[in-house]
Write an enzyme that holds these catalytic residues in place. Structure first.
Site, mmCIF file in Angstrom:
data_model
loop_
_atom_site.group_PDB
_atom_site.id
_atom_site.type_symbol
_atom_site.label_atom_id
_atom_site.label_comp_id
_atom_site.label_asym_id
_atom_site.label_seq_id
_atom_site.Cartn_x
_atom_site.Cartn_y
_atom_site.Cartn_z
ATOM 1 C CG ASP A 27 0.165 -4.383 2.236
ATOM 2 O OD1 ASP A 27 0.517 -3.782 1.464
ATOM 3 O OD2 ASP A 27 -0.425 -3.865 3.240
ATOM 4 C CB SER A 69 2.986 0.971 6.614
ATOM 5 O OG SER A 69 1.650 0.911 6.854
ATOM 6 C CG HIS A 93 -0.324 0.110 2.461
ATOM 7 N ND1 HIS A 93 -0.226 -1.120 3.268
ATOM 8 C CD2 HIS A 93 -0.159 1.142 3.165
ATOM 9 C CE1 HIS A 93 0.315 -0.905 4.505
ATOM 10 N NE2 HIS A 93 0.587 0.744 4.609
ATOM 11 C CB SER A 137 0.106 -5.537 6.240
ATOM 12 O OG SER A 137 -1.224 -5.127 5.700
ATOM 13 N N GLY A 189 2.793 5.288 9.948
ATOM 14 C CA GLY A 189 4.213 5.425 9.633
ATOM 15 C C GLY A 189 5.215 3.909 9.812
#
Length: 458
Positions: free
Chosen positions: A241, A323, A211, A339, A321
């Site tokens: 992801d 991720s 993402h 994720s 942040g």
């Protein structure tokens, strides 16, 4: 404070980011190899990184009798769930040094239940995964699932039958953790670098969340800096992801390590499969270092942007942040990429991770400079003692997450993480506090669950 820029040909982004207050100390493991007492009826003690290989072998041998497995971290034992009371099956398990545990639900029954959930309860804000410790599917609904939506999920779970699934309510909201970080920057999104890798064509690259990869084509190592890397492949939502992002400078060194702050790092030796019950550590640019345990595998998460499958579920906290950040083991096993989830590092919550082994195989990359153990075709198949006991030093739990030298800038591997000149002191500047996770992550989401972005972005 002056900023000392490191030439790119001598540098690579520090993997992960900064250490946080309250992070658990990483202690050197006593041993990596499994131990055996020589008695087939006496369970062996296993290192966490070793159990997935043994469990996979037993799964292939036991067929329909195999109903999942998990790691008992306290006893350091591998537990194998079995249906039925076939003594030959139990003997096979004990011969492998594992513990047999008789359960109600077969793997096929749980898979059928998961298909029912997918068909009848795919509602944004819900998630589910198999919990082998309870031999049930754990279904979670966040705070947005109310009224008719809640009734639908509840009735679907009840319709699966007694002892098949449990439903719980989460106080938070399931979301991707794309904004709020200070490690890598693309457009209005901020994420964390996961693991440095070498792409299939031999060029230096890194893995981060998918993402993040669909939110921006180019990524920088400082809030307002020039791009240093370009998205080559990105998958989100759908079957994972994860993103492969290639460094623009082909001379960039892809060091296989996780920077945990305060001048310390954990060397990454190989990609490993997650095991339920396994202790794991998460590094992210917002909240730093935190630890917890794997609680579920092959999780399905229904984010606002779409459904993602095949994830690892844990009780490790994370926040916006974080991720794309690293999920790894104490002895240097690369496990996952952050994720999303619900909650935060104050209240806790559920967190989901993209398995590294799956991501490496999908993008055709290998960890680090190509010499960090398992790659795309050898996920976690290293020797039992492959993790160097000296790879990771103890992490100072008093290290501050606000350390000016621990940002996401390109860092000289020889520089201390507390060296104010080793990173851009402006890396923590706000980008766009009003940007939502769905706004950043939803941009460019492709059809059929997968978005592939060419490195030459138009």
């Amino acid at each position: 404070m002056s900023h000392k820029r490191i030439p790119k040909r001598k540098a690579a982004i520090a993997v992960g980011g900064v250490a946080a207050l309250g992070a658990a100390a990483l202690l050197l493991p006593n041993a990596n190899a499994s131990q055996s007492n020589g008695d087939a009826a006496t369970p062996r003690t296993f290192a966490a990184n070793d159990v997935s290989d043994v469990a996979s072998l037993l799964a292939s041998q036991l067929g329909d009798a195999f109903a999942g497995s998990y790691y008992d971290a306290q006893q350091k034992q591998l537990v194998i769930n079995v249906v039925g009371n076939n003594s030959n099956v139990v003997n096979q398990i004990e011969k492998a040094g594992a513990v047999a545990h008789q359960v109600q639900n077969s793997t096929a029954a749980l898979q059928t239940a998961a298909k029912t959930l997918k068909a009848d309860a795919t509602i944004p804000g819900t998630a589910w995964s198999v919990d082998p410790k309870t031999n049930e599917i754990r279904v979670t609904a966040d705070s947005t699932v109310t009224g008719d939506k809640w009734n639908t999920v509840e009735s679907t779970v009840k319709g699966l039958g007694s002892g098949v699934a449990t439903l719980s309510k989460s106080a938070g909201t399931l979301k991707t953790f794309v904004d709020g970080g200070d490690a890598i920057f693309g457009g209005n999104a901020r994420c964390s670098l996961g693991f440095n890798v070498t792409a299939g064509d031999g060029t230096p690259a890194f893995l981060t969340a998918g993402h993040c990869g669909v939110a921006a084509a180019e990524w920088s190592d400082s809030a307002n800096g020039a791009p240093i890397a370009t998205v080559d492949q990105a998958t989100f939502p759908g079957d994972g992801d994860f993103s492969l992002v290639k460094y623009d400078d082909p001379a960039t060194q892809t060091n296989s390590a996780v920077n945990v702050g305060n001048g310390q790092s954990v060397q990454i030796n190989q990609a490993v499969e997650a095991a339920v019950g396994q202790q794991v550590f998460r590094m992210g640019s917002t909240t730093g270092l935190h630890d917890g345990n794997v609680t579920g595998l092959n999780a399905t998460v229904n984010y606002p942007e779409g459904t993602v499958t095949g994830l690892i579920q844990t009780d490790v906290c994370a926040e916006p942040g974080d991720s794309g950040g690293s999920l790894f083991t104490q002895d240097g096993g690369a496990v996952g990429l952050t994720s999303g989830g619900s909650g935060d590092c104050t209240a806790g919550g559920e967190t989901f991770f993209q398995p590294v082994t799956t991501a490496l195989a999908a993008v055709g990359a290998t960890l680090g400079a190509g010499d960090a153990g398992a790659g795309a075709g050898d996920a976690g198949a290293g020797d039992a003692g492959a993790g160097d006991a000296g790879a990771g030093g103890a992490v100072d739990p008093s290290a501050s997450a606000a350390d000016p030298g621990a940002g996401g800038d390109a860092v000289d591997p020889s520089a201390s993480a507390v060296d104010p000149g080793a990173a851009d002191p402006g890396a923590g500047d706000a980008v766009d506090p009003s940007a939502s996770a769905s706004d950043a992550a939803g941009a460019g989401t492709g059809q059929n669950g997968t978005h592939h972005r060419s490195r030459k972005h138009q």
